[in-house]
Design an enzyme around this catalytic site. Structure first.
Site, PDB file in Angstrom:
ATOM      1  NE  ARG A 126      37.293   3.917  17.555  1.00  0.00           N
ATOM      2  CZ  ARG A 126      37.481   5.208  17.766  1.00  0.00           C
ATOM      3  NH1 ARG A 126      37.721   5.652  18.999  1.00  0.00           N
ATOM      4  NH2 ARG A 126      37.436   6.078  16.770  1.00  0.00           N
ATOM      5  CE  LYS A 151      40.987   3.311  14.457  1.00  0.00           C
ATOM      6  NZ  LYS A 151      39.894   2.944  13.524  1.00  0.00           N
ATOM      7  CG  HIS A 219      32.221  -0.434  14.940  1.00  0.00           C
ATOM      8  ND1 HIS A 219      33.141   0.163  15.783  1.00  0.00           N
ATOM      9  CD2 HIS A 219      32.274   0.272  13.776  1.00  0.00           C
ATOM     10  CE1 HIS A 219      33.727   1.175  15.153  1.00  0.00           C
ATOM     11  NE2 HIS A 219      33.211   1.262  13.943  1.00  0.00           N
ATOM     12  NE  ARG A 222      32.811   4.162  17.027  1.00  0.00           N
ATOM     13  CZ  ARG A 222      33.446   5.185  17.588  1.00  0.00           C
ATOM     14  NH1 ARG A 222      33.304   5.413  18.872  1.00  0.00           N
ATOM     15  NH2 ARG A 222      34.225   5.985  16.878  1.00  0.00           N
ATOM     16  CG  HIS A 245      34.756   9.572  13.557  1.00  0.00           C
ATOM     17  ND1 HIS A 245      33.449   9.610  13.073  1.00  0.00           N
ATOM     18  CD2 HIS A 245      34.963   8.279  13.930  1.00  0.00           C
ATOM     19  CE1 HIS A 245      32.913   8.416  13.166  1.00  0.00           C
ATOM     20  NE2 HIS A 245      33.794   7.597  13.683  1.00  0.00           N
ATOM     21  CE1 TYR A 254      27.417   6.331  12.424  1.00  0.00           C
ATOM     22  CE2 TYR A 254      29.002   8.121  12.549  1.00  0.00           C
ATOM     23  CZ  TYR A 254      28.676   6.802  12.764  1.00  0.00           C
ATOM     24  OH  TYR A 254      29.594   5.942  13.312  1.00  0.00           O
TER      25      TYR A 254
END
Length: 290
Positions: A126, A151, A219, A222, A245, A254
């Site tokens: 990120r 995160k 992003h 990413r 995640h 994805y």
């Protein structure tokens, strides 16, 4: 409010954004935020959509900050039900092809920018994680990049490719950063990291020079990295761990972006025993009203 955020161990970025959003709310009405009520919130939420034309996702972040202020800080629990989150459309991002990623990186204006873009695509980090990355986080012996306090306050390791390591070494010999991999030019003496806005700007300016029409953000790079990993045969669980995640369902999106997985779908229309177009051609030219 700051004490409540720190007591719950919110990240520095979240604290900064929450305080700014409540400050904007107070400045809009010219009053202290604790003197504002339900009617102010109703009109402010409409103002964010109609006048400022913010996206539902941007409004959602501001609602989260205001909910925290009124419910957690002021203990005015009636605001919990009055501040609903807006419905957010979950759109699939427009992925860059490998050729577009190569054009983007080659359009870099400096070694600083090239290293930053290569690290974005070569690690899937990120933008805030890139900005805070330190020299000590690059482990060339184990060929690993350590993401510290990512995160959600979580650490994770990412693979370091030889091509990326070669660029990182050339970059270090050129700039010789001491603590942070990307120190701010305004505070080079005390080694402060760049802000995530620098990462945004690098993507935007390289996109223009590369002639890419898609809107390129950190992003999006990413997302492109994760999609290309999936197309190369990496399993979803591994991609989930690399991206950091919490939920596998987030990573599963994805599958919708991977051309390889889309093309592998056995479309049932292929199994239908249809008359060929050539055989039906005279039917298409028959008058509608004989």
């Amino acid at each position: 409010m700051l004490e409540e955020l720190e007591r719950r161990n919110y990240t520095d970025a979240t604290i900064r954004h929450y305080l700014r959003f409540v400050e904007e709310f107070a400045q809009h009405f010219g009053k202290s935020p604790d003197k504002l009520g339900l009617d102010h919130l109703r009109s402010y939420q409409a103002y964010l959509f109609k006048q400022r034309r913010l996206s539902p996702g941007s409004v959602e972040h501001r609602i989260s900050a205001l909910r925290f202020f009124f419910v957690r800080t002021l203990h005015r629990h009636e605001f919990r039900e009055f501040l609903p989150y807006p419905k957010v459309q979950r759109k699939l991002p427009n992925i860059l092809s490998r050729e577009e990623v190569a054009r983007l990186i080659d359009a870099s204006s400096s070694l600083f920018e090239r290293t930053l873009l290569m690290l974005l695509y070569g690690s899937g980090m990120r933008r805030a994680e890139i900005a805070q990355l330190k020299i000590a986080d690059i482990d060339s012996q184990r060929m690993v990049i350590h993401v510290v306090n990512g995160k959600g306050g979580k650490d994770r390791d990412l693979p370091l490719s030889p091509a990326l390591l070669e660029t990182l070494r050339a970059y270090w010999r050129w700039l010789k950063p001491k603590t942070y991999l990307f120190p701010s030019r305004m505070h080079r003496d005390c080694e402060q990291p760049i802000t995530d806005k620098v990462v945004w700007r690098a993507c935007s300016e390289a996109r223009k020079r590369a002639g890419i029409r898609k809107r390129v953000s950190p992003h999006l790079i990413r997302h492109s990295w994760a999609t290309h990993l999936l197309e190369a045969g990496t399993d979803l669980r591994t991609i989930q761990l690399l991206l950091g995640h919490e939920d596998l369902e987030t990573t599963a999106r994805y599958l919708h972006l991977s051309q390889q997985h889309l093309h592998q779908v056995a479309n049932p229309i292929e199994e239908l025993k249809l008359t060929s177009v050539d055989q039906c051609r005279r039917l298409y030219h028959r008058p509608l009203h004989p």
